[in-house]
Design a protein around this motif. Structure first.
Motif, PDB file in Angstrom:
ATOM      1  N   LYS A 164      56.362  41.576  47.494  1.00 48.35           N
ATOM      2  CA  LYS A 164      55.924  42.485  48.546  1.00 48.35           C
ATOM      3  C   LYS A 164      56.591  43.840  48.416  1.00 48.35           C
ATOM      4  O   LYS A 164      57.765  43.943  48.082  1.00 48.35           O
ATOM      5  N   GLY A 165      55.818  44.897  48.671  1.00 47.49           N
ATOM      6  CA  GLY A 165      56.355  46.237  48.720  1.00 47.49           C
ATOM      7  C   GLY A 165      56.801  46.564  50.130  1.00 47.49           C
ATOM      8  O   GLY A 165      56.996  45.677  50.961  1.00 47.49           O
ATOM      9  N   SER A 166      56.920  47.837  50.424  1.00 43.16           N
ATOM     10  CA  SER A 166      57.369  48.246  51.751  1.00 43.16           C
ATOM     11  C   SER A 166      56.332  47.954  52.831  1.00 43.16           C
ATOM     12  O   SER A 166      56.666  47.746  53.997  1.00 43.16           O
ATOM     13  N   ALA A 167      55.057  47.901  52.440  1.00 44.91           N
ATOM     14  CA  ALA A 167      53.996  47.701  53.435  1.00 44.91           C
ATOM     15  C   ALA A 167      53.148  46.463  53.152  1.00 44.91           C
ATOM     16  O   ALA A 167      52.906  45.647  54.052  1.00 44.91           O
ATOM     17  N   ASN A 168      52.689  46.304  51.918  1.00 45.62           N
ATOM     18  CA  ASN A 168      51.728  45.251  51.598  1.00 45.62           C
ATOM     19  C   ASN A 168      52.244  44.324  50.513  1.00 45.62           C
ATOM     20  O   ASN A 168      53.116  44.682  49.722  1.00 45.62           O
ATOM     21  N   HIS A 169      51.681  43.137  50.461  1.00 47.05           N
ATOM     22  CA  HIS A 169      51.922  42.252  49.325  1.00 47.05           C
ATOM     23  C   HIS A 169      51.223  42.833  48.098  1.00 47.05           C
ATOM     24  O   HIS A 169      50.091  43.316  48.179  1.00 47.05           O
ATOM     25  N   TRP A 170      51.883  42.754  46.955  1.00 48.00           N
ATOM     26  CA  TRP A 170      51.321  43.347  45.730  1.00 48.00           C
ATOM     27  C   TRP A 170      49.983  42.707  45.369  1.00 48.00           C
ATOM     28  O   TRP A 170      49.064  43.386  44.895  1.00 48.00           O
ATOM     29  N   VAL A 171      49.866  41.403  45.549  1.00 43.61           N
ATOM     30  CA  VAL A 171      48.620  40.742  45.159  1.00 43.61           C
ATOM     31  C   VAL A 171      47.459  41.218  46.029  1.00 43.61           C
ATOM     32  O   VAL A 171      46.310  41.280  45.569  1.00 43.61           O
ATOM     33  N   ASP A 172      47.741  41.594  47.289  1.00 46.96           N
ATOM     34  CA  ASP A 172      46.688  42.124  48.157  1.00 46.96           C
ATOM     35  C   ASP A 172      46.189  43.462  47.627  1.00 46.96           C
ATOM     36  O   ASP A 172      44.995  43.782  47.732  1.00 46.96           O
ATOM     37  N   GLN A 173      47.109  44.251  47.060  1.00 51.21           N
ATOM     38  CA  GLN A 173      46.721  45.548  46.517  1.00 51.21           C
ATOM     39  C   GLN A 173      45.957  45.409  45.203  1.00 51.21           C
ATOM     40  O   GLN A 173      45.147  46.266  44.854  1.00 51.21           O
ATOM     41  N   LEU A 174      46.193  44.323  44.483  1.00 53.43           N
ATOM     42  CA  LEU A 174      45.430  44.059  43.265  1.00 53.43           C
ATOM     43  C   LEU A 174      44.056  43.493  43.607  1.00 53.43           C
ATOM     44  O   LEU A 174      43.025  43.975  43.135  1.00 53.43           O
ATOM     45  N   TRP A 175      44.049  42.450  44.448  1.00 53.51           N
ATOM     46  CA  TRP A 175      42.779  41.793  44.808  1.00 53.51           C
ATOM     47  C   TRP A 175      41.924  42.689  45.692  1.00 53.51           C
ATOM     48  O   TRP A 175      40.713  42.713  45.576  1.00 53.51           O
ATOM     49  N   GLY A 176      42.579  43.428  46.585  1.00 51.22           N
ATOM     50  CA  GLY A 176      41.844  44.316  47.476  1.00 51.22           C
ATOM     51  C   GLY A 176      42.036  44.010  48.943  1.00 51.22           C
ATOM     52  O   GLY A 176      41.825  44.863  49.793  1.00 51.22           O
ATOM     53  N   ASN A 177      42.436  42.795  49.254  1.00 48.83           N
ATOM     54  CA  ASN A 177      42.698  42.375  50.636  1.00 48.83           C
ATOM     55  C   ASN A 177      43.554  41.120  50.600  1.00 48.83           C
ATOM     56  O   ASN A 177      43.975  40.666  49.532  1.00 48.83           O
ATOM     57  N   GLU A 178      43.792  40.508  51.757  1.00 46.67           N
ATOM     58  CA  GLU A 178      44.708  39.369  51.839  1.00 46.67           C
ATOM     59  C   GLU A 178      44.042  38.021  51.555  1.00 46.67           C
ATOM     60  O   GLU A 178      44.710  36.984  51.523  1.00 46.67           O
ATOM     61  N   HIS A 179      42.729  37.980  51.315  1.00 49.06           N
ATOM     62  CA  HIS A 179      41.997  36.708  51.221  1.00 49.06           C
ATOM     63  C   HIS A 179      42.509  35.809  50.097  1.00 49.06           C
ATOM     64  O   HIS A 179      42.619  34.584  50.265  1.00 49.06           O
ATOM     65  N   PHE A 180      42.801  36.404  48.937  1.00 55.65           N
ATOM     66  CA  PHE A 180      43.272  35.618  47.788  1.00 55.65           C
ATOM     67  C   PHE A 180      44.569  34.902  48.154  1.00 55.65           C
ATOM     68  O   PHE A 180      44.711  33.684  47.975  1.00 55.65           O
ATOM     69  N   ARG A 181      45.507  35.650  48.699  1.00 54.02           N
ATOM     70  CA  ARG A 181      46.832  35.103  49.043  1.00 54.02           C
ATOM     71  C   ARG A 181      46.744  34.077  50.176  1.00 54.02           C
ATOM     72  O   ARG A 181      47.316  32.975  50.078  1.00 54.02           O
ATOM     73  N   THR A 182      46.045  34.416  51.245  1.00 51.98           N
ATOM     74  CA  THR A 182      45.994  33.509  52.397  1.00 51.98           C
ATOM     75  C   THR A 182      45.228  32.224  52.080  1.00 51.98           C
ATOM     76  O   THR A 182      45.562  31.161  52.600  1.00 51.98           O
TER      77      THR A 182
END
Length: 414
Positions: free
Chosen positions: A364-382
């Motif tokens: 995770k960065g200061s604001a978002n999870h890195w994988v969310d920024q790669l995938w585009g949203n939180e769906h992949f991670r959640t």
């Protein structure tokens, strides 16, 4: 003597026949039926630019592989190279880190090199207005998160309603057999590795992407010319084209690295090394805590219909996560490219989390999870956190993929 000659002749014939059955892994460039855009550009396009001013965005994966030829060709036609655009890995494609300054002086051309991710939009627009042509020529991999498409978008945004013309030298990439896959970027996760408005796997070449973006988002306000690769048929694998692989960035030195990147790039969202700073980036992955990689390899063996397999490996990255530490992990060995790279990424991370529940973490960065920024949203991670199968996860964005496939169809060149 006759008997000896007979035996020798028989052995020679057996060896000759055996030699003819050796599999050919890729087409030799001398046997290629294709003509790359770079050759067409020098022969047919460059002469029409005589006496004009030029901005160039390239690296060694394009015409930047031969700076001397660029210099002599521009001199021949009295074309003035005003500016260079610095992509993420620099003009020579060797830089691991982003430049810390907006502009540097390039020693090869003795021209300013503007790092597009550092300069302001207004400054870029002023630079664009100073030239007659912008030539964009880099190899991509067909993914939104590979930042060269973000560079293309920023250039086109700056060119909107100007007289400057954009010439895109098209490239065949390793994902040409894949349709658009994944989801669009949620604005809250927007970052330099996700600015281009496509799915994660774009389903387009850089030339097709420029046509798509110009029509769908800029209302044809940019004068775009795409120089296609002649003789290519969509569906041909990169290895079948006879086009040599020219390294577009430090961590994609081989075709296998680029193919593996389609899946393993999402591992950059968890606390493992993907082999950056080793002799096999995006082939090796692991961490000091991955103490029993054989167990993970055994679980992965059931996936992919034998398109790939994983074998244990040790490595010490000199860059990125776990820098300077001995990592145990796995090597991805590609057998065939006909697999779903997103499914592999999903199941790989899901099984990694299952196998190492205490050690596994989402980065995770200061604001978002890195994988969310790669995938585009939180769906992949959640979805992984909720224990969903890939089939159930895929159902949530299947209609988006189908819609995107229809949307990009008019802009495809091959």
């Amino acid at each position: 003597m006759t008997n000896y000659f007979f035996r020798f002749s028989l052995c020679f014939l057996v060896l000759a026949c055996h030699g003819n059955t050796v599999p050919q892994f890729r087409v030799h460039p001398n046997d290629s039926k294709l003509r790359i855009s770079q050759d067409i550009f020098y022969e047919k396009i460059l002469p029409t630019m005589a006496g004009k001013k030029l901005m160039l965005a390239t690296n060694p994966s394009g015409i930047g592989t031969n700076p001397k030829k660029i210099i002599t060709s521009l001199e021949k036609y009295k074309i003035t190279l005003e500016h260079l655009i610095g992509l993420e890995h620099g003009f020579l494609g060797l830089e691991e880190e982003f430049s810390q300054t907006p502009v540097t002086m390039d020693s090869t051309f003795n021209r300013p090199l503007y790092h597009i991710y550092r300069i302001k939009d207004s400054e870029l627009r002023d630079l664009v207005r100073e030239v007659d042509y912008i030539v964009f020529d880099v190899q991509d991999v067909g993914m939104r998160c590979y930042t060269y498409l973000s560079v293309l978008k920023r250039l086109m945004d700056a060119m909107k309603n100007t007289k400057t013309k954009l010439i895109v030298l098209d490239h065949i990439h390793v994902a040409m057999h894949l349709p658009p896959m994944g989801e669009k970027m949620n604005p809250r996760n927007l970052n330099f590795a996700g600015e281009f408005p496509s799915l994660l796997i774009t389903g387009m070449t850089v030339g097709e992407a420029s046509r798509f973006y110009n029509k769908e988002y800029l209302k044809d306000s940019v004068d775009v010319m795409v120089v296609p690769v002649e003789g290519y048929r969509r569906g041909m694998y990169f290895e079948d084209t006879g086009i040599p692989w020219t390294t577009p960035s430090p961590n994609l030195p081989m075709v296998d690295s680029a193919r593996n990147y389609l899946s393993l790039v999402l591992l950059e969202g968890v606390n493992v090394s993907v082999g950056r700073g080793t002799q096999a980036p995006f082939v090796y992955f692991g961490a000091p805590w991955m103490t029993n990689p054989e167990e993970l390899a055994s679980k992965l063996e059931k996936l992919g219909n034998k398109s790939y397999y994983f074998s244990p490996v040790y490595f010490k990255p000199t860059f990125g996560p776990h820098k300077g530490k001995i990592c145990s992990g796995l090597r991805m060995n590609l057998v065939r490219p006909d697999y779903d790279p997103i499914q592999l990424a999903y199941d790989l991370i899901r099984l990694m989390k299952e196998t190492y529940p205490s050690e596994f973490k989402w980065s995770k960065g200061s604001a978002n999870h890195w994988v969310d920024q790669l995938w585009g949203n939180e769906h992949f991670r959640t979805s992984i956190n909720e224990g969903k199968s890939f089939a159930d996860f895929h159902k949530t964005y299947l209609t988006e993929e189908e819609s995107e496939r229809k949307k990009i169809a008019p802009y495809l060149l091959y």
